[in-house]
Design a protein around this motif. Structure first.
Motif: not given
Ligand code: HEM
Length: 410
Positions: A65, A100, A104, A298, A358, A360
């Motif tokens: 990142k 990270h 996490r 992303t 990362h 989700c």
């Molecule tokens: C349809 C719903 C959702 C989509 C499409 C989505 C999509 C994503 C994507 C693409 C990433 C990865 C980004 C990367 O690799 O740079 C991500 C990471 C993340 N998402 Fe989601 N998300 C959704 C719902 C949620 C929900 C409901 C939560 C929590 C309440 C959440 C919390 C997070 C967190 C904390 C990360 C960071 C994880 C990390 O860096 O280890 N997301 N999400």
């Protein structure tokens, strides 16, 4: 050829905030994949549009990142003093190892498949109460009146936000989406981001004080205890990652429900199939994620020189924008009509939740919320019709793809 497909074949290859791109990015993606699958943009990033390169960049340790360096390169040496960028620099989403894993690791237990499965009855209750209230009205905006409150309520439950303070979150701004777009923010947008961030930080500080005095059975209490320990989490990291949970889980899930309902109503055969076979809902959600992902992109930064990614050399420090929505339509992975909605499609594994470290955190929660919301709506309002399925109004952001409104009646 209609005007819109023509724009996709003659205009700039990647112009993600152009109205025709926001309205329908998929013809533009098809052109990118076919003509320049590792396209270099005017603002200096590579755009990966094929599944193979997107998937590799998300998972390969040579990419990361590098948020602080990237922000300084883009906005100047003092940019990390802006509250909004300072806060984002603490998000686990923007961190590389080892920070990270530390961040996490503090929250991951609250999101395990088992914990999220246990939330089904509460999610069903929130959806039922919303429908009970709305059904007598005969019409609603599926975004504002139906989808919007569910993820906010569930995140508030998880974080332990007191009932009487939740209205703030229901009425709060949805302007945060632009923070993630690959096109640089204007000074006004940075100022707006700073103001929103400071307000949220002030609110959460008083909630942290409350939970120190009155611990609860919630995620904020657990995190406040980790912060007090000192070695695991600083106060700034705590605040920033709570803001992230809110931001990451809210609009994305609203848009999964909204984009899914729009896709179904534009494909009446699929709508009828799902109504007749409610057991298809789990696969249908995967297909909604693939067909029109609520997160379209992303980014990753090359942490070393990469000799060959899709035929291009990526020098250290260069950005690679990973087009998740395009990878999800790549005929190399989905040979059978990738541009069509097919809720019975086998082996749907969309990249909409990312991949690698990362991946989700809220993926399972979002799937279950969308599953319960859409299944309940179809069951209780089988005659629901969209007012205008052909010309929906999209929000003007690119990374987070979703509708401004989706009026419907029954
Ligand atoms: C349809 C719903 C959702 C989509 C499409 C989505 C999509 C994503 C994507 C693409 C990433 C990865 C980004 C990367 O690799 O740079 C991500 C990471 C993340 N998402 Fe989601 N998300 C959704 C719902 C949620 C929900 C409901 C939560 C929590 C309440 C959440 C919390 C997070 C967190 C904390 C990360 C960071 C994880 C990390 O860096 O280890 N997301 N999400």
């Amino acid at each position: 050829m209609n005007e819109h497909v023509q724009a996709a074949t003659t205009g700039p290859l990647f112009n993600p905030l152009a109205p025709e791109f926001i309205r329908d990015p998929y013809p533009h993606y098809a052109r990118l994949r076919a003509t320049d699958p590792m396209h270099q943009t005017a603002f200096g990033s590579f755009v990966a549009s094929r599944h193979a390169e997107v998937s590799l960049a998300l998972r390969d340790k040579r990419f990361g990142k590098d948020f602080a360096e990237r922000t300084i390169r883009r906005y100047g040496p003092k940019s990390l003093e802006e509250p909004v960028f300072r806060s984002m620099s603490h998000w686990m989403l923007q961190k590389d190892p080892p920070d990270h894993a530390r961040l996490r690791g503090l929250v991951v237990k609250a999101f395990t498949a088992r914990r999220v499965e246990d939330m089904r009855p509460r999610i069903q209750q929130v959806v039922d109460e919303t429908l009970d209230r709305i059904i007598p009205q005969g019409r609603m905006d599926l975004i504002e009146d139906f989808a919007f409150r569910l993820p906010v309520t569930i995140i508030c439950d998880m974080l332990g936000i007191p009932e009487e303070q939740r209205e703030l979150f229901y009425t709060g701004s949805r302007d945060g989406g632009r923070l993630l777009d690959p096109v640089p923010l204007s000074p006004e947008e940075i100022a707006k981001g700073n103001a929103g961030n400071l307000m949220a930080a002030m609110y959460f500080q008083q909630l942290f004080d409350l939970r120190r005095k009155q611990p609860g059975d919630d995620l904020i209490t657990q995190l406040v205890q980790a912060e007090e320990d000192g070695s695991k989490l600083s106060n700034e990291e705590l605040t920033a990652n709570i803001i992230l949970l809110f931001g990451a889980g809210h609009e994305t899930t609203v848009n999964l429900i909204g984009n899914g309902l729009l896709a179904l109503h534009r494909n009446p055969d699929q709508l009828a199939l799902l109504k007749a076979n409610p057991g298809l809902i789990t696969n249908a959600i995967e297909e909604f994620l693939r067909y029109d992902s609520s997160v379209q992109l992303t980014g990753r930064v090359a942490l070393e020189d990469i000799e060959d990614l899709g035929g291009k050399r990526i020098p250290k420090g260069e950005n690679v924008l990973c087009l998740l929505g395009s990878a999800n339509h790549d005929p190399a992975v989905y040979p059978d009509r990738p541009g069509s909605l097919d809720i019975t499609r086998p082996n749907v594994r969309p990249l909409s939740f990312g991949g690698g470290i990362h991946f989700c955190l809220g993926a399972q929660l979002a799937r279950i919320e969308a599953e319960i919301a859409i299944a309940s709506l179809l069951r209780r309002l089988p005659d629901l019709r969209l007012d205008d399925a052909e010309n929906p109004q999209w929000r003007p952001t690119f990374v987070l793809r979703g509708l401004k409104e989706l009026p419907a009646s029954w």
